[in-house]
Scaffold this motif. Sequence first.
Motif, mmCIF file in Angstrom:
data_model
loop_
_atom_site.group_PDB
_atom_site.id
_atom_site.type_symbol
_atom_site.label_atom_id
_atom_site.label_comp_id
_atom_site.label_asym_id
_atom_site.label_seq_id
_atom_site.Cartn_x
_atom_site.Cartn_y
_atom_site.Cartn_z
ATOM 1 N N ASP A 1 5.499 -1.875 -11.390
ATOM 2 C CA ASP A 1 4.504 -1.944 -12.474
ATOM 3 C C ASP A 1 3.418 -0.886 -12.299
ATOM 4 O O ASP A 1 2.972 -0.276 -13.270
ATOM 5 N N HIS A 2 3.005 -0.672 -11.054
ATOM 6 C CA HIS A 2 1.965 0.320 -10.763
ATOM 7 C C HIS A 2 2.364 1.718 -11.253
ATOM 8 O O HIS A 2 1.539 2.451 -11.788
ATOM 9 N N TRP A 3 3.628 2.075 -11.066
ATOM 10 C CA TRP A 3 4.099 3.423 -11.407
ATOM 11 C C TRP A 3 4.633 3.528 -12.837
ATOM 12 O O TRP A 3 4.906 4.632 -13.301
ATOM 13 N N THR B 1 2.514 1.865 -3.430
ATOM 14 C CA THR B 1 1.629 2.183 -4.555
ATOM 15 C C THR B 1 0.796 3.428 -4.305
ATOM 16 O O THR B 1 0.104 3.891 -5.210
ATOM 17 N N ASP B 2 0.844 3.976 -3.108
ATOM 18 C CA ASP B 2 0.209 5.254 -2.796
ATOM 19 C C ASP B 2 1.264 6.110 -2.114
ATOM 20 O O ASP B 2 1.474 6.013 -0.916
ATOM 21 N N ASP C 1 0.826 -1.214 0.000
ATOM 22 C CA ASP C 1 0.000 0.000 0.000
ATOM 23 C C ASP C 1 0.859 1.263 0.000
ATOM 24 O O ASP C 1 0.587 2.205 -0.752
ATOM 25 N N THR D 1 3.693 6.471 -15.535
ATOM 26 C CA THR D 1 2.866 7.474 -14.865
ATOM 27 C C THR D 1 3.530 8.842 -14.766
ATOM 28 O O THR D 1 2.888 9.798 -14.361
ATOM 29 N N ASP E 1 5.300 -5.445 -8.272
ATOM 30 C CA ASP E 1 3.952 -4.889 -8.435
ATOM 31 C C ASP E 1 3.966 -3.367 -8.275
ATOM 32 O O ASP E 1 3.284 -2.659 -9.019
ATOM 33 N N ALA E 2 4.741 -2.869 -7.314
ATOM 34 C CA ALA E 2 4.827 -1.421 -7.113
ATOM 35 C C ALA E 2 5.473 -0.751 -8.319
ATOM 36 O O ALA E 2 4.995 0.291 -8.788
#
Length: 117
Positions: A98-100, A57-58, A54, A103, A95-96
Amino acid sequence: MSDGTLAEVLAVGGWAHIELELGGVTDKPAFMDRCARAFDLPEFFGRNWDALADCLTDLSWSPPVRGRLVEVTGWQEYARAQPNDWNIAREVFADAADHWNGTGTELRIVLALGGSS
């Protein structure tokens, strides 16, 4: 390239250099403590895998930058001592990242192969 030079080059491009040094870490609590310090995670960080995911990713808790390069050093001992947890950690990091991806606030995590120096 020395760490100072890498950090300086990254800073010119608006990137932050984060060193996650895991030398001597052999259990999950110590791993989470090192993550909390290296990433300067907020007080509400729960020191578990979901909380780490969390927070990564935030990033609203973190100063804005164009990107972050996380250099993980000394990870081999933890990988040997806790192979299942190390696999989870790598999944959380992947995963983190990939999330960014794409962006404008990139997150890249590299595993240094040279040990903990």
